[in-house]
Design an enzyme around this catalytic site. Structure first.
Site, PDB file in Angstrom:
ATOM      1  N   CYS A  78       0.836  -1.207   0.000  1.00  0.00           N
ATOM      2  CA  CYS A  78       0.000   0.000   0.000  1.00  0.00           C
ATOM      3  C   CYS A  78       0.867   1.251   0.000  1.00  0.00           C
ATOM      4  CB  CYS A  78      -0.916   0.000   1.226  1.00  0.00           C
ATOM      5  SG  CYS A  78      -1.952   1.469   1.400  1.00  0.00           S
ATOM      6  N   CYS A  84       0.187   5.551   7.554  1.00  0.00           N
ATOM      7  CA  CYS A  84      -1.088   5.070   8.106  1.00  0.00           C
ATOM      8  C   CYS A  84      -0.837   4.106   9.252  1.00  0.00           C
ATOM      9  CB  CYS A  84      -1.893   4.389   7.007  1.00  0.00           C
ATOM     10  SG  CYS A  84      -3.460   3.693   7.570  1.00  0.00           S
ATOM     11  N   CYS A  87      -1.810  -0.526   9.162  1.00  0.00           N
ATOM     12  CA  CYS A  87      -0.929  -1.669   8.894  1.00  0.00           C
ATOM     13  C   CYS A  87       0.495  -1.303   9.305  1.00  0.00           C
ATOM     14  CB  CYS A  87      -0.941  -2.035   7.409  1.00  0.00           C
ATOM     15  SG  CYS A  87      -2.531  -2.605   6.786  1.00  0.00           S
ATOM     16  N   CYS A 162      -6.632   1.136   0.030  1.00  0.00           N
ATOM     17  CA  CYS A 162      -6.468   0.311   1.232  1.00  0.00           C
ATOM     18  C   CYS A 162      -6.429  -1.138   0.786  1.00  0.00           C
ATOM     19  CB  CYS A 162      -7.620   0.539   2.216  1.00  0.00           C
ATOM     20  SG  CYS A 162      -7.461  -0.449   3.732  1.00  0.00           S
ATOM     21  N   PHE A 295     -20.853 -15.062  25.614  1.00  0.00           N
ATOM     22  CA  PHE A 295     -20.487 -13.863  24.848  1.00  0.00           C
ATOM     23  C   PHE A 295     -20.919 -14.069  23.395  1.00  0.00           C
ATOM     24  CE2 PHE A 295     -17.407 -14.464  28.278  1.00  0.00           C
ATOM     25  CZ  PHE A 295     -17.471 -13.261  28.959  1.00  0.00           C
ATOM     26  N   GLU A 315     -25.468 -13.429  26.413  1.00  0.00           N
ATOM     27  CA  GLU A 315     -24.858 -12.192  25.931  1.00  0.00           C
ATOM     28  C   GLU A 315     -25.326 -11.039  26.803  1.00  0.00           C
ATOM     29  OE1 GLU A 315     -23.054  -9.178  24.387  1.00  0.00           O
ATOM     30  OE2 GLU A 315     -22.590 -11.187  23.574  1.00  0.00           O
ATOM     31  N   ASP A 363     -16.318 -16.536  23.692  1.00  0.00           N
ATOM     32  CA  ASP A 363     -15.627 -15.624  22.788  1.00  0.00           C
ATOM     33  C   ASP A 363     -15.757 -14.204  23.339  1.00  0.00           C
ATOM     34  OD1 ASP A 363     -14.472 -14.279  20.696  1.00  0.00           O
ATOM     35  OD2 ASP A 363     -16.088 -14.665  19.267  1.00  0.00           O
ATOM     36  N   CYS A 389      -9.458 -12.556  20.869  1.00  0.00           N
ATOM     37  CA  CYS A 389      -8.808 -11.605  19.968  1.00  0.00           C
ATOM     38  C   CYS A 389      -7.595 -10.968  20.631  1.00  0.00           C
ATOM     39  CB  CYS A 389      -9.801 -10.529  19.524  1.00  0.00           C
ATOM     40  SG  CYS A 389     -10.555  -9.603  20.882  1.00  0.00           S
TER      41      CYS A 389
END
Length: 432
Positions: A78, A84, A87, A162, A295, A315, A363, A389
């Protein structure tokens, strides 16, 4: 604090740290040994650098010249790379990049005392697959900036391309820039949430001034011209959204079930990443008579799991759970789905409640699920699938499960946020 020297110094990059910066050391003559962070570098790079600013106990430095190049470099994909903040790792070739991602997970787990790792290959996401992003917009005079922040800065990069965004979302950038230039007063900023649903783009303008009739007409015409599924706005990020143009329902398919998630709500960042996580959840729950999905969000994992067995979805977010429940009522051809609204951080399912399930999938957000993991560790659930994550909070939760008698059976790193330091994890634990 003043830098130890104002002139350039020679260093060699020794490793690449958790944020993607090269890490080196420089010994001050007759003084301390300084830890240096060098953006866009690789192990073995030898270069001249200049001290820029303090970062924690070390220094962020700016490259002055490259003297010798280490292995593993690639040409960035990119034109905005290096400016930016989206990334930070496009300078790595695929092999170096993949190995670095996996090493971040190994390192996080080793710090938690977990070294026996049944590691599967990295599940990769291709370029131009990102279906969810939040951009920032700012009007300055007769110009409108729209894009992502520079790294460690509030300055905006006005993106022209992008390499991670899905083409359908990228195609909205230029017309959005034109639209917002007309709508926003000078010096105004807002966030633009873009989500690519199955029936078209979902756009939320967060921080938009109260639109008058003329603005509403312009926005409605924009939604029509660019075939949006939904266009909504809110006074500020996190505030309730108001509809502008609801041209279609706004739906996404989770397994065999179609769900209409709330505008701007959480969705896995790519279809490929979601598929990898769903595959691991299904493999772990296979053979279970009853499954709990904790979750659960709007049902990303709930409905694929319901093809195997009855599922209880828990949730804490009301709108997400409402969408899940509405979809469950209309669904056919799956096992029953029950729902429960519950703050699992404050009130995790107890070991007694968990005893009703033969498999539990959880999760959580980036903070992890320490309380729920502790309750699972004390439970009799045969199989637990943990999805995360954040390798650091995952390592903490995994250690709780292992201390409770579980065995780590399978570990899958999922690269859903391409060319960023972020990594997702899917892991299967079986009671020993």
């Amino acid at each position: 604090m003043e830098p130890p020297t104002t002139g350039p110094v020679e260093i060699t990059v020794e490793t690449v740290g958790a944020l993607g910066d090269g890490v080196a050391h420089w010994q001050e003559p007759y003084g301390p040994n300084h830890r240096l962070f060098v953006p866009q570098t690789l192990v073995g790079d030898r270069l001249m650098v200049r001290f820029a600013q303090q970062r924690g106990e070390g220094w962020l430095v700016e490259p002055v010249s490259l003297l010798a190049e280490g292995p593993g470099r690639a040409d960035p994909a990119c034109r905005h790379f290096g400016i930016c903040g989206g990334c930070t790792l496009q300078h790595m070739d695929p092999g170096t990049y993949g190995a670095w991602k996996v090493e971040q997970l190994r390192h996080a787990l080793s710090r938690a005392g977990i070294t026996d790792l049944p590691m599967a290959p990295l599940a990769r996401t291709p370029p131009h697959a990102r279906r969810r992003a939040v951009l920032a917009a700012a009007r300055r005079g007769r110009r409108l900036w729209l894009g992502f922040n520079e790294r460690a800065s509030h300055r905006l990069v006005d993106i022209e391309e992008c390499t991670v965004l899905a083409p359908r979302l990228m195609a909205l950038i230029a017309p959005l820039r034109t639209l917002l230039l007309e709508l926003l007063p000078d010096e105004h900023t807002l966030d633009v949430a873009l989500t690519l649903l199955d029936d078209g783009p979902d756009v939320v303008l967060m921080g938009l001034p109260q639109p008058d009739l003329n603005a509403l007409e312009m926005l409605g015409a924009f939604a029509e011209a660019h075939d949006l599924a939904r266009l909504t706005w809110s006074k500020r990020p996190g505030a309730p959204v108001e509809p502008i143009a609801l041209r279609r329902t706004g739906v996404v398919r989770f397994g065999p079930v179609t769900v209409s998630p709330p505008a701007g709500s959480f969705l896995q960042a790519s279809a490929e990443g979601e598929a990898a996580l769903v595959e691991e959840a299904l493999a772990g729950a296979k053979g279970a008579a009853r499954v709990a999905d904790l979750f659960a969000g709007s049902g990303t994992l709930t409905f694929p799991l319901a093809t195997l067995a009855p599922v209880h979805a828990v949730e804490g977010d009301g709108p997400a759970l409402t969408a899940l429940e509405a979809a469950a009522r209309q669904a056919t051809g799956i096992h029953p789905v029950t729902v429960e609204r519950r703050d699992l951080f404050k009130e995790p399912l107890s070991p007694a409640e968990l005893s009703a399930y033969q498999a539990v999938v959880f999760d959580p957000p980036r903070a992890g699920a320490a309380s729920q993991a502790a309750a699972l560790a004390a439970s009799s659930v045969p199989v637990v699938v943990a999805i995360s994550c954040n390798p650091i909070s995952f390592a903490r939760d995994a250690a709780l499960l292992l201390d409770g008698g579980y065995v780590l059976e399978r570990l899958v790193p999922v690269d859903q946020f391409l060319w960023s330091p972020h990594l997702e994890v899917a892991a299967r634990f079986r009671r020993g």
